[in-house]
Scaffold this motif. Structure first.
Motif, PDB file in Angstrom:
ATOM      1  N   ALA A 200       4.878 -18.458  -8.324  1.00  0.00           N
ATOM      2  CA  ALA A 200       6.092 -19.197  -7.961  1.00  0.00           C
ATOM      3  C   ALA A 200       6.058 -19.671  -6.513  1.00  0.00           C
ATOM      4  O   ALA A 200       6.681 -20.671  -6.169  1.00  0.00           O
ATOM      5  N   SER A 201       5.348 -18.957  -5.660  1.00  0.00           N
ATOM      6  CA  SER A 201       5.276 -19.333  -4.236  1.00  0.00           C
ATOM      7  C   SER A 201       3.837 -19.697  -3.889  1.00  0.00           C
ATOM      8  O   SER A 201       3.140 -18.973  -3.181  1.00  0.00           O
ATOM      9  N   ARG A 202       3.384 -20.802  -4.420  1.00  0.00           N
ATOM     10  CA  ARG A 202       1.999 -21.236  -4.226  1.00  0.00           C
ATOM     11  C   ARG A 202       1.688 -21.422  -2.748  1.00  0.00           C
ATOM     12  O   ARG A 202       2.414 -22.107  -2.026  1.00  0.00           O
ATOM     13  N   GLY A 203       0.599 -20.819  -2.332  1.00  0.00           N
ATOM     14  CA  GLY A 203       0.131 -20.970  -0.957  1.00  0.00           C
ATOM     15  C   GLY A 203       0.710 -19.980   0.017  1.00  0.00           C
ATOM     16  O   GLY A 203       0.263 -19.915   1.171  1.00  0.00           O
ATOM     17  N   VAL A 204       1.714 -19.205  -0.406  1.00  0.00           N
ATOM     18  CA  VAL A 204       2.348 -18.232   0.483  1.00  0.00           C
ATOM     19  C   VAL A 204       2.286 -16.855  -0.166  1.00  0.00           C
ATOM     20  O   VAL A 204       2.732 -16.679  -1.304  1.00  0.00           O
ATOM     21  N   TRP A 205       1.711 -15.902   0.555  1.00  0.00           N
ATOM     22  CA  TRP A 205       1.674 -14.515   0.083  1.00  0.00           C
ATOM     23  C   TRP A 205       2.772 -13.726   0.788  1.00  0.00           C
ATOM     24  O   TRP A 205       2.917 -13.817   2.016  1.00  0.00           O
ATOM     25  N   ARG A 206       3.515 -12.956   0.028  1.00  0.00           N
ATOM     26  CA  ARG A 206       4.626 -12.177   0.573  1.00  0.00           C
ATOM     27  C   ARG A 206       4.315 -10.690   0.460  1.00  0.00           C
ATOM     28  O   ARG A 206       3.910 -10.215  -0.602  1.00  0.00           O
ATOM     29  N   PHE A 207       4.538  -9.986   1.537  1.00  0.00           N
ATOM     30  CA  PHE A 207       4.258  -8.558   1.601  1.00  0.00           C
ATOM     31  C   PHE A 207       5.476  -7.811   2.143  1.00  0.00           C
ATOM     32  O   PHE A 207       6.312  -8.390   2.844  1.00  0.00           O
ATOM     33  N   SER A 208       5.535  -6.530   1.838  1.00  0.00           N
ATOM     34  CA  SER A 208       6.584  -5.678   2.406  1.00  0.00           C
ATOM     35  C   SER A 208       5.961  -4.382   2.910  1.00  0.00           C
ATOM     36  O   SER A 208       4.928  -3.910   2.395  1.00  0.00           O
ATOM     37  N   HIS A 209       6.612  -3.805   3.924  1.00  0.00           N
ATOM     38  CA  HIS A 209       6.131  -2.582   4.582  1.00  0.00           C
ATOM     39  C   HIS A 209       7.310  -1.629   4.689  1.00  0.00           C
ATOM     40  O   HIS A 209       8.454  -2.065   4.937  1.00  0.00           O
ATOM     41  N   PRO A 210       7.093  -0.326   4.495  1.00  0.00           N
ATOM     42  CA  PRO A 210       8.223   0.615   4.504  1.00  0.00           C
ATOM     43  C   PRO A 210       9.015   0.623   5.805  1.00  0.00           C
ATOM     44  O   PRO A 210      10.211   0.936   5.804  1.00  0.00           O
ATOM     45  N   THR A 211       8.393   0.283   6.938  1.00  0.00           N
ATOM     46  CA  THR A 211       9.124   0.283   8.212  1.00  0.00           C
ATOM     47  C   THR A 211       9.155  -1.095   8.870  1.00  0.00           C
ATOM     48  O   THR A 211      10.123  -1.436   9.545  1.00  0.00           O
TER      49      THR A 211
END
Length: 305
Positions: A200-211
């Motif tokens: 759905a978000s071609r070309g953009v990678w989304r990440f999350s971090h606990p802090t």
């Protein structure tokens, strides 16, 4: 002029009354009350404007119109009984065709392995798989069931979640030897990537971090594909990084041919779902396949409840 549907129930009751020459005996056999049977005969007589059954205090007999109608009425009763008998047998023994849509890579990798056991258990069911990464319209295209690896957003469908599918940032050891190992999303701007064009978000990678919260990255993409299998040779050859579903890479990770990067950062997981049209009734042939796939796919090495 709108034509009314024939009163098939009343004609079937008429045939049973004629068979027994008795309203009360017909009512007992059909599990109906005497007044219900009498009203049914009255409905079709009123509708036709003729008398079908002559009633006296001692006997019931058919009129000429009744005798003329009896053959076809008896056929209506017989055909109705046959339909219900056949349907009952089908309900007891699953049989018939089940159309299933599934992602191409997942279908080849996992669904094929479930077929021998299912076909042995249900020899009268024909399973018709359509493998494609396209999201099909189940109702419009006539599918009974779909397997989807996704975050579901279609509330008009019923779904059964089988497991969580982790998405992992992976690369070959040879790639990291040449380009270094990223430790956070900001590092990815200097890296090559293989991209799934169905995202759905071609070309953009989304990440999350606990802090650290959420961050995005836009690496340089050297390959795009709507099928993750196509990217695997380049990924294993060290030509770039890719975000892959765990079911595609768990063997390579176990064997060391791929390794994960940025383990402290995660990509929102997907779910493996069985999706079906919203209906209170489902043919037994479809339900047994749903239950079978749910059992089989719950025990794969990557499945996470």
């Amino acid at each position: 002029m709108t034509r009314r549907l024939p009163d098939l129930e009343a004609w079937a009751i008429f045939a049973k009354v004629a068979e027994h020459a008795s309203f009360s005996r017909a009512a007992r056999e059909l599990g109906l009350s005497d007044p219900t049977v009498s009203k049914a005969i009255g409905r079709i007589e009123t509708r036709l404007g003729v008398t079908l059954i002559a009633r006296t205090s001692r006997r019931v007999s058919l009129t000429d119109a009744g005798r003329a109608a009896l053959t076809r009425a008896a056929r209506i009763l017989s055909e109705g009984e046959a339909i219900e008998e056949e349907a009952g047998e089908q309900a007891a023994v699953p049989r018939g065709r089940v159309r299933v849509s599934a992602p191409l890579s997942f279908g080849i990798g996992y669904l094929g392995a479930t077929l021998p056991g299912f076909l042995a258990a249900y020899p009268e069911i024909v399973v018709d798989f359509a493998l494609s990464d396209r999201k099909v319209d189940l109702v419009a295209e006539g599918f009974d069931l779909a397997l989807r690896v996704a975050t579901l957003d279609d509330s008009s469908m019923l779904s059964r979640r089988l497991s969580t599918v982790r998405l992992l940032l992976v690369g070959a050891p040879s790639y990291f030897e040449r380009h270094g190992r990223p430790v956070c999303p900001a590092n990815l701007v200097a890296h090559r990537a293989l991209g799934y064009s169905g995202s759905a978000s071609r070309g953009v990678w989304r990440f999350s971090h606990p802090t650290a919260g959420e961050e995005t990255a836009e690496p340089t993409f050297c390959v795009w594909s709507d099928n993750v299998d196509l990217m695997m040779p380049a990924l294993l050859a060290g030509q770039g990084l890719a975000i892959q579903p765990e079911f595609m890479v768990w063997r390579e990770l176990r064997e060391g041919r791929l390794v994960t990067a940025m383990p402290d950062w995660s990509v929102d997981p997907l779910g493996l779902h069985l999706v079906m049209p919203a209906s209170p009734l489902r043919p037994l042939r479809v339900q047994v396949l749903i239950d079978y796939l749910a059992r089989e796919l719950a025990h794969t090495p990557w499945a996470r409840r």
